[in-house]
Write an enzyme that holds these catalytic residues in place. Structure first.
Site, short mmCIF file in Angstrom:
data_model
loop_
_atom_site.label_atom_id
_atom_site.label_comp_id
_atom_site.label_asym_id
_atom_site.label_seq_id
_atom_site.Cartn_x
_atom_site.Cartn_y
_atom_site.Cartn_z
N ARG A 196 42.91 -46.49 35.48
CA ARG A 196 41.52 -46.29 35.04
C ARG A 196 41.34 -45.13 34.05
O ARG A 196 40.64 -45.28 33.05
CB ARG A 196 40.58 -46.11 36.24
CG ARG A 196 40.52 -47.37 37.13
CD ARG A 196 39.41 -47.29 38.17
NE ARG A 196 38.10 -47.36 37.56
CZ ARG A 196 37.33 -46.32 37.33
NH1 ARG A 196 37.69 -45.11 37.71
NH2 ARG A 196 36.18 -46.48 36.73
N ARG A 246 33.23 -52.83 43.23
CA ARG A 246 33.45 -51.39 43.24
C ARG A 246 32.65 -50.65 44.33
O ARG A 246 33.19 -49.78 45.02
CB ARG A 246 33.03 -50.84 41.88
CG ARG A 246 33.29 -49.35 41.69
CD ARG A 246 32.60 -48.84 40.41
NE ARG A 246 32.79 -49.72 39.28
CZ ARG A 246 33.81 -49.63 38.42
NH1 ARG A 246 34.69 -48.68 38.56
NH2 ARG A 246 33.92 -50.48 37.42
N CYS A 272 56.37 -43.03 30.17
CA CYS A 272 56.56 -42.66 28.77
C CYS A 272 55.45 -43.20 27.88
O CYS A 272 55.64 -44.14 27.11
CB CYS A 272 57.92 -43.18 28.29
SG CYS A 272 59.24 -42.56 29.32
N GLU A 273 54.27 -42.62 28.04
CA GLU A 273 53.09 -42.93 27.23
C GLU A 273 52.22 -41.69 27.23
O GLU A 273 52.01 -41.10 28.29
CB GLU A 273 52.24 -44.04 27.90
CG GLU A 273 52.86 -45.38 28.02
CD GLU A 273 52.75 -46.23 26.77
OE1 GLU A 273 51.91 -45.91 25.88
OE2 GLU A 273 53.50 -47.21 26.67
N GLY A 308 28.31 -55.09 39.92
CA GLY A 308 28.17 -54.07 38.89
C GLY A 308 27.53 -52.77 39.30
O GLY A 308 27.45 -51.84 38.50
N TYR A 327 39.73 -51.20 41.58
CA TYR A 327 40.41 -51.26 40.29
C TYR A 327 41.54 -50.22 40.20
O TYR A 327 41.83 -49.69 39.14
CB TYR A 327 39.40 -51.12 39.14
CG TYR A 327 38.28 -52.13 39.25
CD1 TYR A 327 38.53 -53.46 39.01
CD2 TYR A 327 37.00 -51.75 39.67
CE1 TYR A 327 37.52 -54.41 39.17
CE2 TYR A 327 35.99 -52.70 39.83
CZ TYR A 327 36.26 -54.02 39.57
OH TYR A 327 35.28 -54.97 39.73
#
Ligand SMILES: *Cc1c(COP(=O)(O)O)cnc(C)c1O
Length: 440
Positions: free
Chosen positions: A338, A302, A369-370, A262, A398
């Protein structure tokens, strides 16, 4: 303002002992963006776009920062595979001694394929483990199951008995600590689906002790992702450490404390000192642990890989709708979700270093198409034109692991840069790859 400037003097002094690690391996040379010694323009030429590019040396450096900062303790860094599950990256870390934090049977197979000796350093997290996944992990003799519910504990005991293999387990406790991050990646509050209420954990360990197939080897905690302040880590570990003392008194042989992952990075263009951040993180964990001497497990994802990677994309079209300008790239939300999923910020830089100050303010978007298919909104960006290359920075975590074939788009190729040489670690998908599993 630089984080270094804000740091207390004593921490600043400690940092000096750790070699400086640039926050990113991407920099301009001869007016062209490079990853370490390799030109991104030449990579685009050779491999096409969109293209994920990672620096092996940066991943190694980040891993070594952890090794250094935690050197005073017996510890294992178990890289969280879901951040970037590329076999080549797993092998790179495995060969340096990393263990792995997995969340599925699929990730177990990746570790086996990438670096088999690391299986014994695997911890298995996740709220919905299935019998076949537990069986595979038991047979692989992984280090520990991080159990997230009473039902899972029963299932683990049953599978261990069926196979005749004793299962080492930790309960993943939920410490009810608030970590300031995006709500989708915060996990340490009792309202979240993760972990077991720390207040009932002791009773569950007592119950588990009745099964000879369960070995209460540890305890684990993970409070969320992209956490920038280190105090919540200290608070969580303090609660866990207090519980460990009680568990030992109850007769459980707790050998491992898993502090989860984290630790966050800085996605902006502000100065960021990764070495200092790991030092602060280690200091916070040590504070939470006090005199506790259990073997420490760490699960960074990460922090090890995000800044090592970039997504290279080519501008297809410039378009004006009313007062807005759109830069449409050949990468889209299916390649890097992300921004759409978390409203995450990624720095976007042109591959050819701008000569003047001329810039435009635009939405940088993909062809999907969004309306959620955007990388940045109202962003000031150098005066790009169709055909230009731009790089989305900090895309190593990610990014590819969350990619999909949405809109029937083939997923990008991936390149690992090792100094001045490059390795294609995943070829670009083809329509054949996409259509392969389908039946007419
Ligand atoms: C996702 C996850 C991690 C890694 O989180 P990062 O923010 O990438 O460091 C570690 N442990 C568990 C249990 C996770 O679910």
């Amino acid at each position: 303002m630089s984080r270094r400037k804000r740091a207390p003097a004593v921490l600043k002094k400690k940092t000096a002992a750790v070699p400086t690690v640039a926050a990113r391996p991407f920099a301009y040379r001869n007016r062209t963006l490079h990853c370490d010694g390799v030109s991104l323009a030449s990579l685009a030429e050779q491999h096409g776009t969109p293209l994920y590019i990672y620096s092996a040396s940066q991943i190694t450096e980040r891993f070594q920062l952890f090794q250094k900062s935690f050197a005073s303790r017996s510890h294992t860094v178990c890289y969280a595979v879901k951040a970037n599950s590329s076999l080549a990256i797993l092998r790179l870390l495995g060969k340096q001694g990393a263990g792995f934090d997995i969340v599925s049977g699929g990730e177990l197979e990746r570790v086996r394929k990438a670096h088999k000796p690391a299986l014994k350093k695997v911890v298995f997290s996740g709220v919905g483990k299935q019998a076949w996944e537990i069986d595979a992990a038991l047979k692989a003799d992984i280090l520990q199951f991080n159990v997230e519910s009473e039902m899972e504990l029963d299932l683990l005991a049953a599978r261990a008995e069926a196979l005749g293999i004793r299962a080492r387990f930790a309960l993943r406790v939920n410490p009810d600590v608030f970590a300031e991050t995006h709500p989708y990646i915060s996990t340490g509050l009792s309202e979240h689906k993760f972990g077991i209420d720390i207040k009932i954990a002791r009773a569950l360990y007592r119950r588990a002790a009745k099964s000879k197939w369960l070995d209460a080897s540890g305890i684990s905690v993970h409070i969320g992702s992209q956490i920038r302040k280190v105090d919540p880590f200290a608070a969580a570990l303090e609660r866990v450490t207090a519980l460990v003392a009680l568990l030992r008194r109850d007769g459980h042989d707790i050998r491992y404390i898993d502090a989860g992952g984290g630790l966050g990075i800085d996605y902006s263009d502000a100065p960021f000192d990764p070495a200092h951040q790991v030092e602060r993180y280690a200091a916070a964990l040590f504070k939470g642990l006090g005199d506790e001497q259990a073997h420490l497990l760490l699960e960074p994802g990460r922090f090890l890989v995000a800044q090592a990677g970039a997504l290279l994309t080519r501008v297809l079209v410039l378009k004006k709708n009313g007062s807005k300008t759109f830069v449409i790239t050949d990468a889209a939300m299916n390649d890097l979700i992300r921004p759409a999923l978390y409203h995450a910020h990624h720095e976007i830089v042109p591959v050819r270093q701008p000569t003047g100050k001329a810039s435009i303010t635009a939405d940088i978007v993909g062809p999907v198409c969004e309306s959620g298919d955007f990388f940045a909104r109202d962003r000031a960006i150098a005066n790009v034109k169709p055909g230009d290359l731009v790089a989305l920075l900090d895309a190593g975590a990610y990014g590819m692991s969350l990619s999909s074939n949405y809109n029937s788009r083939s997923r990008p190729a991936e390149i690992l840069v090792e100094g001045t040489t490059t390795k294609l670690i995943r070829r670009r998908e083809t329509m054949r790859d996409q259509l392969g599993p389908e039946v007419l």
